[in-house]
Design a protein around this motif. Structure first.
Motif: not given
Length: 176
Positions: A133-135, A138-141, A159-161
């Motif tokens: 996430p962040g790289k 695809e969206g936050k988390g 994959f979600g947060p």
């Protein structure tokens, strides 16, 4: 986007009768990944109405600038572009819940480590790398994992947060 006659014959053979029987394994990793999503072969002209229902309304196509998405009876989305060429197949995991996912041999796995283990076993020829996430962009988390095939196609898993699978897709080529 030309495909040689031998390649078409191989794909048609691979897709005749749908996905491979449990004891059979399709040699080409791209064809194997493709067939795991649905029986409609990527990168070939298709009859979209044969796939199932149009899910993005009546307005789609090149003139409208909106790709047409058709959903089959198992919930797999098929993006059809240009002259009815199938470009992308995708699974929205939230829509399927805990049901078995044939795509990439995911089955009932949903957590990242379990999903990646299943996909890597199904496609041992393909290096699968992940962006955290962040790289991933695809969206936050959201983390993104994927790999490329020799023919220019690729797979992507999101994959979600919480590390739970949200979607899986296979692309035949870049459409935009």
């Amino acid at each position: 986007m030309k495909i040689q006659t031998a390649a078409i014959a191989a794909l048609l053979l691979a897709f005749s009768g749908g996905t491979a029987n449990a004891g059979e394994r399709i040699a080409d990793p791209f064809a194997r990944a493709d067939a795991s999503f649905s029986r409609y072969p990527l990168n070939l002209p298709t009859t979209p109405q044969a796939i199932g229902r149009l899910i993005n309304g009546d307005v789609c196509g090149e003139e409208e600038g909106i790709d047409c998405e058709w959903e089959d009876e198992t919930g797999v989305r098929h993006v059809v572009v240009g002259n009815d060429v199938l470009a992308i197949k995708a699974v929205d995991v939230a829509m399927l819940g805990n049901r078995h996912i044939a795509a990439l041999n995911i089955g009932t796995a949903r957590q990242r480590a379990d999903v990646l283990a299943k996909v890597r076993a199904f496609l041992p020829e393909i290096a699968i790398d992940c962006l955290e996430p962040g790289k991933a962009g695809e969206g936050k988390g959201v983390a993104s994992c994927g790999g490329s095939f020799d023919n220019g196609g690729w797979i992507k898993l999101l994959f979600g947060p919480t590390g739970r699978l949200t979607s899986a897709r296979v692309d035949a080529f870049q459409i935009n």
